[in-house]
Design a protein around this motif. Structure first.
Motif, short mmCIF file in Angstrom:
data_model
loop_
_atom_site.label_atom_id
_atom_site.label_comp_id
_atom_site.label_asym_id
_atom_site.label_seq_id
_atom_site.Cartn_x
_atom_site.Cartn_y
_atom_site.Cartn_z
N SER A 99 0.85 -1.19 0.00
CA SER A 99 0.00 0.00 0.00
C SER A 99 0.88 1.23 0.00
CB SER A 99 -0.90 0.04 1.26
OG SER A 99 -1.67 -1.13 1.39
N MET A 100 0.36 2.33 -0.51
CA MET A 100 1.09 3.59 -0.45
C MET A 100 0.10 4.75 -0.44
SD MET A 100 2.77 3.58 -4.25
CE MET A 100 1.84 2.96 -5.66
N CYS A 101 0.51 5.83 0.21
CA CYS A 101 -0.31 7.03 0.31
C CYS A 101 0.57 8.26 0.18
CB CYS A 101 -1.05 7.10 1.65
SG CYS A 101 -2.32 5.85 1.90
N ILE A 102 -0.04 9.34 -0.29
CA ILE A 102 0.69 10.61 -0.42
C ILE A 102 -0.32 11.76 -0.42
CG2 ILE A 102 0.66 10.60 -2.95
CD1 ILE A 102 3.59 11.72 -2.78
N TRP A 103 0.08 12.86 0.20
CA TRP A 103 -0.71 14.10 0.12
C TRP A 103 -0.23 14.86 -1.11
CZ3 TRP A 103 -4.78 16.01 2.87
CH2 TRP A 103 -5.11 15.38 4.09
N LEU A 104 -1.19 15.26 -1.97
CA LEU A 104 -0.86 16.01 -3.18
C LEU A 104 -1.75 17.24 -3.32
CD1 LEU A 104 -0.54 13.12 -5.81
CD2 LEU A 104 1.33 14.30 -4.62
N TYR A 105 -1.13 18.29 -3.85
CA TYR A 105 -1.84 19.51 -4.24
C TYR A 105 -1.67 19.61 -5.75
CZ TYR A 105 -3.16 24.51 -4.07
OH TYR A 105 -3.77 25.75 -4.23
N LEU A 106 -2.66 19.12 -6.50
CA LEU A 106 -2.55 19.07 -7.96
C LEU A 106 -2.62 20.47 -8.55
CD1 LEU A 106 -4.83 16.01 -8.81
CD2 LEU A 106 -2.37 16.04 -8.35
N GLN A 107 -1.62 20.81 -9.33
CA GLN A 107 -1.58 22.13 -9.98
C GLN A 107 -1.98 22.06 -11.44
OE1 GLN A 107 1.86 24.38 -7.52
NE2 GLN A 107 2.56 22.56 -8.57
N ALA A 108 -2.26 20.86 -11.91
CA ALA A 108 -2.74 20.65 -13.27
C ALA A 108 -3.52 19.33 -13.30
CB ALA A 108 -1.59 20.59 -14.26
N THR A 109 -4.61 19.30 -14.04
CA THR A 109 -5.38 18.06 -14.18
C THR A 109 -5.09 17.49 -15.57
OG1 THR A 109 -7.31 19.39 -14.79
CG2 THR A 109 -7.16 18.65 -12.51
N VAL A 110 -3.98 16.83 -15.67
CA VAL A 110 -3.51 16.23 -16.91
C VAL A 110 -3.09 14.80 -16.61
CG1 VAL A 110 -2.75 18.43 -17.88
CG2 VAL A 110 -1.17 17.07 -16.49
N SER A 111 -2.71 14.07 -17.64
CA SER A 111 -2.13 12.75 -17.43
C SER A 111 -0.75 12.94 -16.82
CB SER A 111 -2.01 12.04 -18.78
OG SER A 111 -1.37 10.80 -18.64
N GLN A 112 -0.56 12.44 -15.60
CA GLN A 112 0.71 12.65 -14.92
C GLN A 112 0.96 11.57 -13.87
OE1 GLN A 112 0.82 16.22 -12.42
NE2 GLN A 112 -1.42 16.23 -12.30
N PRO A 113 2.22 11.23 -13.65
CA PRO A 113 2.56 10.22 -12.65
C PRO A 113 2.58 10.80 -11.24
CG PRO A 113 4.55 11.03 -13.68
CD PRO A 113 3.41 11.73 -14.36
N PHE A 114 2.02 10.07 -10.29
CA PHE A 114 2.20 10.39 -8.88
C PHE A 114 3.45 9.66 -8.37
CE2 PHE A 114 -2.70 10.82 -8.21
CZ PHE A 114 -2.71 11.94 -9.01
N ILE A 115 3.40 8.32 -8.40
CA ILE A 115 4.51 7.49 -7.92
C ILE A 115 4.64 6.30 -8.87
CG2 ILE A 115 5.49 6.26 -5.95
CD1 ILE A 115 3.02 7.73 -4.40
N THR A 116 5.86 5.99 -9.27
CA THR A 116 6.06 4.85 -10.16
C THR A 116 7.34 4.11 -9.79
OG1 THR A 116 7.40 6.01 -11.83
CG2 THR A 116 5.02 6.15 -12.05
N LYS A 117 7.43 2.88 -10.27
CA LYS A 117 8.67 2.11 -10.19
C LYS A 117 8.96 1.55 -11.58
CE LYS A 117 11.23 -1.43 -7.64
NZ LYS A 117 12.07 -1.81 -8.79
#
Length: 266
Positions: A99-117
């Motif tokens: 499991s993973m969690c993160i607090w984000l303040y999105l500055q754009a609503t586009v296709s974008q990665p939050f967290i990846t490996k």
């Protein structure tokens, strides 16, 4: 007023060197607060879990701040977390829960990665991806280890336009079985969406690719981020809600973007 003053003083009273997340963070294998008071320097994000796998801010480079966490510009900035076997969540060809969690303040609503490996041994492939895809729909996917593009995923029905320009708590969980064991949470709630398998998915690789916040193979994230947490177990919705409520009420780190009060999510 008094509550506000006491909470702002808390990091000083505790001391950054002695800080650890509360006991409810069981099976925690990574915890990056992404603010300066709990980090080694403005460009090194300290891992406050017992894993002690510190991250590097890469790009412009972005820097950690006292209140806004790290601000990623969407065009080259990201947080690089060195690879460890425990982040692959795979063993002997079988997936493991995480499991993973993160607090984000999105500055754009586009296709974008939050967290990846990524898969270092298979250029152009990822082990897992948590972020948004077309129409800003949240997406959590796991990729096969045999270059056949097999994957399992969760895809939300609607985009995140309503969540832009405000702090929200994004989580992804997986029970290690198949697509039915994938969940995504926004502020502790599973959004409407579909779970599916594409191709033939047989399991993720144990691959030496790094974990990155705000970077995938071809894209970068445009958001502010705080408190990235990762566990070697599937967290239940009850546990996700508990972590969300503790975090947003200021029991751990949440400070508002201006640094003037405890951040309370809407």
């Amino acid at each position: 007023m008094y509550r506000y003053l006491i909470l702002l003083a808390l990091p000083v009273l505790i001391g950054a060197a002695s800080f650890r997340p509360s006991n409810k963070y069981s099976n925690l294998i990574g915890y990056w607060p992404l603010i300066t008071v709990y980090s080694q320097s403005p460009t090194v994000a300290t891992d406050r879990s017992s894993t002690n796998n510190h991250a590097t801010l890469t790009g412009t480079p972005p820097v950690l701040t006292a209140a806004d966490g790290v601000d990623l510009n969407g065009s080259g900035d990201y947080v690089n977390i060195p690879d460890l076997d425990i982040y692959s969540f795979a063993s002997g060809g079988a997936d493991k829960p995480f499991s993973m969690c993160i607090w984000l303040y999105l500055q754009a609503t586009v296709s974008q990665p939050f967290i990846t490996k990524r898969q270092a041994n298979s250029p152009g492939q990822q082990s897992w991806y948590f972020g948004t895809v077309s129409l800003s729909r949240i997406y959590f996917a796991h990729y096969d280890d045999d270059d056949t593009n097999g994957q399992i995923n969760f895809l939300a029905t609607s985009g995140l336009e309503a969540y832009a320009n405000a702090w929200h708590f994004y989580c992804a969980t997986y029970d290690g079985t198949d697509e039915t064991g994938i969940n995504v949470y926004i502020d502790g709630v599973v959004p409407p969406g579909t779970r599916s398998e594409s191709g033939t998915y047989t399991g993720k690789p144990n691959d030496p690719g790094a974990v990155t916040v705000g970077k995938s193979l071809m894209a970068y994230g445009n958001f502010k981020a705080q408190e990235y947490m990762i566990w070697c177990e599937e967290k239940t919705q009850t546990e996700i809600l508990s972590i969300y409520n503790t975090s947003r009420d200021g029991a751990d780190l949440k400070i508002d973007p201006g640094g003037s009060a405890i951040k309370v999510a809407p």
